[in-house]
Design a protein around this motif. Structure first.
Motif, mmCIF file in Angstrom:
data_model
loop_
_atom_site.group_PDB
_atom_site.id
_atom_site.type_symbol
_atom_site.label_atom_id
_atom_site.label_comp_id
_atom_site.label_asym_id
_atom_site.label_seq_id
_atom_site.Cartn_x
_atom_site.Cartn_y
_atom_site.Cartn_z
ATOM 1 N N PRO A 274 0.820 -1.229 0.000
ATOM 2 C CA PRO A 274 0.000 0.000 0.000
ATOM 3 C C PRO A 274 0.846 1.267 0.000
ATOM 4 O O PRO A 274 0.325 2.356 -0.197
ATOM 5 C CB PRO A 274 -0.815 -0.120 1.290
ATOM 6 C CG PRO A 274 -0.021 -1.035 2.168
ATOM 7 C CD PRO A 274 0.659 -1.995 1.248
ATOM 8 N N TYR B 24 4.023 7.951 -3.315
ATOM 9 C CA TYR B 24 2.813 7.518 -4.001
ATOM 10 C C TYR B 24 1.889 6.842 -2.969
ATOM 11 O O TYR B 24 2.278 6.538 -1.850
ATOM 12 C CB TYR B 24 3.133 6.470 -5.068
ATOM 13 C CG TYR B 24 3.866 6.913 -6.304
ATOM 14 C CD1 TYR B 24 4.566 8.108 -6.369
ATOM 15 C CD2 TYR B 24 3.868 6.101 -7.437
ATOM 16 C CE1 TYR B 24 5.241 8.478 -7.521
ATOM 17 C CE2 TYR B 24 4.538 6.461 -8.591
ATOM 18 C CZ TYR B 24 5.231 7.656 -8.633
ATOM 19 O OH TYR B 24 5.899 8.007 -9.776
ATOM 20 N N LYS B 25 0.668 6.581 -3.396
ATOM 21 C CA LYS B 25 -0.283 5.745 -2.647
ATOM 22 C C LYS B 25 -0.411 6.201 -1.196
ATOM 23 O O LYS B 25 -0.539 7.408 -0.923
ATOM 24 C CB LYS B 25 0.120 4.265 -2.779
ATOM 25 C CG LYS B 25 0.127 3.777 -4.229
ATOM 26 C CD LYS B 25 0.390 2.277 -4.346
ATOM 27 C CE LYS B 25 1.831 1.895 -4.198
ATOM 28 N NZ LYS B 25 2.083 0.471 -4.468
ATOM 29 N N GLN B 26 -0.362 5.260 -0.243
ATOM 30 C CA GLN B 26 -0.575 5.619 1.162
ATOM 31 C C GLN B 26 0.678 6.165 1.840
ATOM 32 O O GLN B 26 0.702 6.328 3.057
ATOM 33 C CB GLN B 26 -1.118 4.417 1.929
ATOM 34 C CG GLN B 26 -2.529 4.041 1.530
ATOM 35 C CD GLN B 26 -3.114 2.925 2.383
ATOM 36 O OE1 GLN B 26 -2.772 2.763 3.553
ATOM 37 N NE2 GLN B 26 -4.009 2.143 1.798
#
Length: 475
Positions: A403, A446-448
């Motif tokens: 994640p 990026y992302k979480q």
């Protein structure tokens, strides 16, 4: 013992509205190293009001005026350099060499970098008949962590000052000493009253009121993804900008070539630095399955060089920052053992001869799989998880199977191949062949792992609003 009972608000050292103190523990000794006052919403309100008022003038200063202030900040920081290093060692256990060469150094580096960027930065640009103007966003709430305290304060405060913002800083209550010294530097440098404010406290009592305050225009937060979600939730009703640098579980793909031993050695060392308490540490190493045995031999040799010790002992590794962190890391080491990973070095428990202090054994797990807890959760300690791959495509797929997306690493003799692999990793910063840090490179994930970018010229963007003045370029 340090006694930091006041807050820095509107250019003055002031008492908290409601007296409440917290003991700060030296993680090397488990003894009280000092006390700080703990703030509340009333203190936040005073600090935000001061920042809002100061923005009326600071937000309209010239580049030359802000350059002069930053130059004074650099000079005052230099005067206190050794004190900063000592504070970091005392509050979070950094070995003396790391406190001097990295922790304290990063604060100065970010000040100098922001100063250099400011001197050349273009705040206005004509596009046809439209003028694009970059203006300071306003009052910024800053919430910083304990693991690289000066780095995180400096990489927020320096660009905010440079762009004309005012700010309220809440350093981590776990490691608050260096933040207090930072406020003294701002004061000595003549940063105008209200431009920089400091309120100590915890997340619920100070961080939440800062994040939700209607007169705060932006929140800049560094910490766990869980806490970042809470900050964003608190900020949402006022639709303010939220910049976040959050957790990571960064992959390190080791290519199958003649540089293998060197690449593995560098990767292990990268995890152990700062006792593994770095959000961008290369904590998942991917190696060819057939070479797992080589990794285990290398791990034993490298880990021996990172034997923990007291900060002034010459050891390369100090303690974890707190009892809470110690218990978390021990729990995850035990989880790795329970789930069947091989302990190639280290393991559970304290190192021999270090019964006092939050010291842990530098640990390397091999023969792990990417679905194990130690491969999914951010451990934030000196723990490396080594996972085997059949081919490079599988390594990349597993590397991206997280994640998080803060950082990634690739190492091998074929630099072009390493770059091709790097291009396929989904993360904000990719390190190829153990490259040195670059203070001008954008840092963020990026992302979480968050949003926005810090460091260098790219840091300025989050602190600026864009205004389009139509017709400004007409003759």
């Amino acid at each position: 013992m340090r006694d930091y009972g006041k807050f820095y608000i509107n250019g003055q050292w002031v008492d908290p509205e409601t007296p409440k103190s917290l003991d700060v523990i030296n993680p090397s000794t488990e003894e009280v190293a000092g006390k700080i006052s703990m703030g509340a919403e009333a203190d936040v309100n005073k600090a935000v009001a001061a920042a809002k008022e100061a923005f009326k003038t600071w937000g309209r200063t010239s580049v030359e005026e802000r350059v002069a202030v930053l130059e004074r900040c650099v000079e005052e920081y230099k005067k206190r350099y050794d004190e900063f290093a000592a504070a970091v060692t005392e509050e979070m256990g950094a070995p003396d060499f790391l406190a001097q060469k990295a922790q304290a150094a990063q604060g100065l580096t970010h000040l100098k970098t922001a100063l250099n960027v400011l001197k050349e930065f273009q705040f206005e640009e004509d596009k046809g008949t439209t003028r694009i103007v970059k203006e300071p966003i306003g009052v910024v709430a800053m919430i910083t962590p304990w693991n690289w305290p000066l780095n995180q304060i400096a990489c927020k405060v320096a660009p905010a000052l440079a762009t004309g913002c005012t700010m309220v800083l809440k350093p981590s209550e776990v490691a608050p000493f260096s933040g207090y010294l930072w406020a003294e530097v701002m004061d000595a440098a003549g940063v105008p009253a209200g431009v920089f404010n400091l309120v100590n406290g915890d997340g619920p009592s100070v961080g939440a009121p800062m994040s939700s305050h209607p007169d705060v225009d932006m929140v800049s937060f560094t910490g766990s993804t869980r806490a970042g979600v809470e900050v964003a939730r608190n900020a949402a009703p006022t639709v303010k900008r939220v910049q976040q640098e959050l957790g990571g579980k960064s992959p390190n793909i080791i290519l199958d070539d003649e540089a293998f031993a060197q690449s593995v050695t560098g990767g292990i060392a990268g995890v152990m630095t700062n006792t593994g308490q770095s959000c961008n540490a290369p904590t998942r190493m991917f190696v060819p399955k057939a070479r797992m045995g080589e990794v285990e031999e290398i791990a034993k040799a490298v880990v021996d060089k990172f034997a923990p010790g007291l900060p002034d002992s010459g050891a390369k590794m100090g303690p974890l920052v707190s009892l809470t962190q110690f218990e978390k890391v021990q729990g995850l080491i035990n989880k790795g053992i329970e789930e069947g990973a091989t302990v190639a070095a280290g393991g559970a428990g304290k190192p021999d001869g270090l019964e006092k202090g939050y010291f842990v054994k530098p640990t390397v797990f091999t023969n792990a799989t990417n679905d194990m807890t130690i491969a999914r959760e951010e451990i934030f300690g000196p723990v490396l998880t080594v996972i085997g791959y059949d081919d490079i495509d599988q390594a990349i797929e597993m590397g991206n199977d997280t994640p998080y997306g803060l950082a990634g690493y690739v190492a091998g003799a074929d630099h072009d191949e390493a770059l091709r692999v790097a291009s396929r990793l989904r993360a904000g910063q990719i390190n190829v062949n153990n490259a040195m840090p670059d203070p001008n490179a954008p840092f963020g994930g990026y992302k979480q792992s968050g949003n926005g970018r810090e460091w260098g010229e790219h840091a300025f963007a989050d602190f600026l609003e864009l205004k389009a003045v139509l017709g400004a370029g007409q003759a």
